[in-house]
Design a protein around this motif. Sequence first.
Motif, PDB file in Angstrom:
ATOM      1  N   SER A 199     -11.581 -13.449  -3.827  1.00 58.52           N
ATOM      2  CA  SER A 199     -10.485 -13.874  -2.954  1.00 58.52           C
ATOM      3  C   SER A 199      -9.609 -14.901  -3.661  1.00 58.52           C
ATOM      4  CB  SER A 199     -11.029 -14.465  -1.655  1.00 58.52           C
ATOM      5  OG  SER A 199     -11.727 -13.486  -0.933  1.00 58.52           O
ATOM      6  N   HIS A 200     -10.243 -15.815  -4.360  1.00 61.37           N
ATOM      7  CA  HIS A 200      -9.506 -16.823  -5.119  1.00 61.37           C
ATOM      8  C   HIS A 200      -8.625 -16.147  -6.177  1.00 61.37           C
ATOM      9  CE1 HIS A 200      -8.593 -20.612  -7.062  1.00 61.37           C
ATOM     10  NE2 HIS A 200      -8.922 -20.045  -8.209  1.00 61.37           N
ATOM     11  N   ALA A 201      -9.191 -15.197  -6.899  1.00 58.99           N
ATOM     12  CA  ALA A 201      -8.433 -14.482  -7.920  1.00 58.99           C
ATOM     13  C   ALA A 201      -7.267 -13.727  -7.293  1.00 58.99           C
ATOM     14  CB  ALA A 201      -9.342 -13.525  -8.688  1.00 58.99           C
ATOM     15  N   TYR A 202      -7.475 -13.176  -6.101  1.00 57.41           N
ATOM     16  CA  TYR A 202      -6.397 -12.484  -5.391  1.00 57.41           C
ATOM     17  C   TYR A 202      -5.266 -13.464  -5.084  1.00 57.41           C
ATOM     18  CZ  TYR A 202      -3.795 -10.461  -1.530  1.00 57.41           C
ATOM     19  OH  TYR A 202      -2.785 -10.017  -0.714  1.00 57.41           O
ATOM     20  N   TYR A 203      -5.600 -14.627  -4.527  1.00 54.85           N
ATOM     21  CA  TYR A 203      -4.574 -15.605  -4.153  1.00 54.85           C
ATOM     22  C   TYR A 203      -3.889 -16.217  -5.366  1.00 54.85           C
ATOM     23  CZ  TYR A 203      -5.148 -15.396   0.817  1.00 54.85           C
ATOM     24  OH  TYR A 203      -5.152 -14.958   2.118  1.00 54.85           O
ATOM     25  N   GLN A 204      -4.574 -16.273  -6.486  1.00 56.01           N
ATOM     26  CA  GLN A 204      -3.966 -16.807  -7.704  1.00 56.01           C
ATOM     27  C   GLN A 204      -3.105 -15.758  -8.408  1.00 56.01           C
ATOM     28  OE1 GLN A 204      -4.098 -20.062  -8.796  1.00 56.01           O
ATOM     29  NE2 GLN A 204      -4.968 -20.326  -6.773  1.00 56.01           N
ATOM     30  N   GLY A 205      -3.103 -14.550  -7.886  1.00 52.83           N
ATOM     31  CA  GLY A 205      -2.305 -13.487  -8.477  1.00 52.83           C
ATOM     32  C   GLY A 205      -2.971 -12.822  -9.664  1.00 52.83           C
ATOM     33  N   GLU A 206      -4.272 -13.102  -9.858  1.00 54.96           N
ATOM     34  CA  GLU A 206      -5.006 -12.528 -10.981  1.00 54.96           C
ATOM     35  C   GLU A 206      -5.498 -11.119 -10.673  1.00 54.96           C
ATOM     36  OE1 GLU A 206      -8.047 -15.383 -11.838  1.00 54.96           O
ATOM     37  OE2 GLU A 206      -6.601 -16.976 -12.174  1.00 54.96           O
ATOM     38  N   LEU A 207      -5.695 -10.826  -9.393  1.00 55.26           N
ATOM     39  CA  LEU A 207      -6.150  -9.499  -8.964  1.00 55.26           C
ATOM     40  C   LEU A 207      -5.253  -8.997  -7.841  1.00 55.26           C
ATOM     41  CD1 LEU A 207     -10.041  -9.947  -8.602  1.00 55.26           C
ATOM     42  CD2 LEU A 207      -8.825  -8.817 -10.461  1.00 55.26           C
ATOM     43  N   SER A 208      -4.993  -7.715  -7.852  1.00 50.76           N
ATOM     44  CA  SER A 208      -4.294  -7.101  -6.725  1.00 50.76           C
ATOM     45  C   SER A 208      -5.306  -6.883  -5.600  1.00 50.76           C
ATOM     46  CB  SER A 208      -3.693  -5.763  -7.145  1.00 50.76           C
ATOM     47  OG  SER A 208      -4.733  -4.819  -7.371  1.00 50.76           O
ATOM     48  N   LEU A 209      -4.816  -6.510  -4.440  1.00 50.29           N
ATOM     49  CA  LEU A 209      -5.717  -6.215  -3.325  1.00 50.29           C
ATOM     50  C   LEU A 209      -6.640  -5.053  -3.684  1.00 50.29           C
ATOM     51  CD1 LEU A 209      -6.529  -7.046  -0.506  1.00 50.29           C
ATOM     52  CD2 LEU A 209      -4.733  -5.572   0.393  1.00 50.29           C
ATOM     53  N   HIS A 210      -6.099  -4.048  -4.360  1.00 49.83           N
ATOM     54  CA  HIS A 210      -6.911  -2.897  -4.790  1.00 49.83           C
ATOM     55  C   HIS A 210      -7.982  -3.326  -5.791  1.00 49.83           C
ATOM     56  CE1 HIS A 210      -4.580   0.375  -2.913  1.00 49.83           C
ATOM     57  NE2 HIS A 210      -3.581  -0.494  -3.007  1.00 49.83           N
ATOM     58  N   GLU A 211      -7.632  -4.183  -6.728  1.00 46.82           N
ATOM     59  CA  GLU A 211      -8.610  -4.668  -7.709  1.00 46.82           C
ATOM     60  C   GLU A 211      -9.682  -5.513  -7.038  1.00 46.82           C
ATOM     61  OE1 GLU A 211      -5.831  -4.990 -11.709  1.00 46.82           O
ATOM     62  OE2 GLU A 211      -5.677  -6.556 -10.165  1.00 46.82           O
ATOM     63  N   THR A 212      -9.267  -6.319  -6.085  1.00 44.76           N
ATOM     64  CA  THR A 212     -10.227  -7.138  -5.336  1.00 44.76           C
ATOM     65  C   THR A 212     -11.229  -6.244  -4.613  1.00 44.76           C
ATOM     66  OG1 THR A 212      -8.579  -8.880  -5.032  1.00 44.76           O
ATOM     67  CG2 THR A 212     -10.454  -8.908  -3.543  1.00 44.76           C
TER      68      THR A 212
ATOM     69  N   VAL B  29     -13.687  -4.784  -7.141  1.00 44.21           N
ATOM     70  CA  VAL B  29     -14.688  -5.765  -7.577  1.00 44.21           C
ATOM     71  C   VAL B  29     -15.775  -5.913  -6.521  1.00 44.21           C
ATOM     72  CG1 VAL B  29     -15.069  -8.229  -8.017  1.00 44.21           C
ATOM     73  CG2 VAL B  29     -13.154  -7.053  -9.112  1.00 44.21           C
ATOM     74  N   LEU B  30     -15.354  -5.925  -5.257  1.00 43.84           N
ATOM     75  CA  LEU B  30     -16.307  -6.109  -4.163  1.00 43.84           C
ATOM     76  C   LEU B  30     -17.022  -4.823  -3.774  1.00 43.84           C
ATOM     77  CD1 LEU B  30     -14.169  -8.469  -1.913  1.00 43.84           C
ATOM     78  CD2 LEU B  30     -16.069  -9.100  -3.408  1.00 43.84           C
ATOM     79  N   GLY B  31     -16.515  -3.684  -4.254  1.00 43.31           N
ATOM     80  CA  GLY B  31     -17.125  -2.404  -3.921  1.00 43.31           C
ATOM     81  C   GLY B  31     -16.900  -2.002  -2.474  1.00 43.31           C
ATOM     82  N   ILE B  32     -15.732  -2.371  -1.950  1.00 41.31           N
ATOM     83  CA  ILE B  32     -15.398  -2.075  -0.556  1.00 41.31           C
ATOM     84  C   ILE B  32     -14.006  -1.457  -0.500  1.00 41.31           C
ATOM     85  CG2 ILE B  32     -16.893  -3.871   0.401  1.00 41.31           C
ATOM     86  CD1 ILE B  32     -14.467  -5.693   0.634  1.00 41.31           C
ATOM     87  N   SER B  33     -13.620  -0.980   0.675  1.00 42.88           N
ATOM     88  CA  SER B  33     -12.288  -0.396   0.832  1.00 42.88           C
ATOM     89  C   SER B  33     -11.228  -1.501   0.805  1.00 42.88           C
ATOM     90  CB  SER B  33     -12.199   0.363   2.159  1.00 42.88           C
ATOM     91  OG  SER B  33     -12.222  -0.544   3.243  1.00 42.88           O
TER      92      SER B  33
ATOM     93  N   GLN C 289     -20.512 -15.723  -3.062  1.00 45.57           N
ATOM     94  CA  GLN C 289     -19.834 -16.305  -4.225  1.00 45.57           C
ATOM     95  C   GLN C 289     -18.894 -15.287  -4.869  1.00 45.57           C
ATOM     96  OE1 GLN C 289     -23.159 -17.598  -6.548  1.00 45.57           O
ATOM     97  NE2 GLN C 289     -23.264 -19.592  -5.564  1.00 45.57           N
ATOM     98  N   ILE C 290     -19.328 -14.047  -4.956  1.00 47.01           N
ATOM     99  CA  ILE C 290     -18.481 -12.992  -5.521  1.00 47.01           C
ATOM    100  C   ILE C 290     -17.262 -12.780  -4.631  1.00 47.01           C
ATOM    101  CG2 ILE C 290     -18.344 -10.519  -6.023  1.00 47.01           C
ATOM    102  CD1 ILE C 290     -21.334 -10.742  -6.881  1.00 47.01           C
ATOM    103  N   THR C 291     -17.475 -12.757  -3.321  1.00 50.68           N
ATOM    104  CA  THR C 291     -16.362 -12.602  -2.394  1.00 50.68           C
ATOM    105  C   THR C 291     -15.388 -13.764  -2.523  1.00 50.68           C
ATOM    106  OG1 THR C 291     -17.723 -11.343  -0.837  1.00 50.68           O
ATOM    107  CG2 THR C 291     -15.730 -12.377   0.052  1.00 50.68           C
ATOM    108  N   ALA C 292     -15.906 -14.980  -2.578  1.00 55.17           N
ATOM    109  CA  ALA C 292     -15.044 -16.160  -2.701  1.00 55.17           C
ATOM    110  C   ALA C 292     -14.264 -16.138  -4.017  1.00 55.17           C
ATOM    111  CB  ALA C 292     -15.880 -17.432  -2.606  1.00 55.17           C
ATOM    112  N   ALA C 293     -14.937 -15.807  -5.100  1.00 54.79           N
ATOM    113  CA  ALA C 293     -14.269 -15.771  -6.407  1.00 54.79           C
ATOM    114  C   ALA C 293     -13.203 -14.681  -6.445  1.00 54.79           C
ATOM    115  CB  ALA C 293     -15.288 -15.547  -7.515  1.00 54.79           C
TER     116      ALA C 293
END
Length: 62
Positions: free
Chosen positions: A14-27, A30-34, A8-12
């Motif tokens: 990813s959704h925020a990334y596609y909506q332009g709410e988060l950059s790839l770095h911010e995503t 949030v996920l705690g990954i590279s 659910q966190i990954t999906a949310a």
Amino acid sequence: MQSSTSEQITAASSHAYYQGELSLHETADVLGISVAAAKSRIIRGRRKLRRVMESYRSAMRR
């Protein structure tokens, strides 16, 4: 296998990334990954969605 909360966190994220709410770095943060791992997950998710939609369209044509 990921837990449903993790999915659910990954999906949310990813959704925020596609909506332009988060950059790839911010995503990635949030996920705690590279960033590379975040990009891979987004690509895999997009492919999975494409397969599901193709199955749905195919079923609707029958």
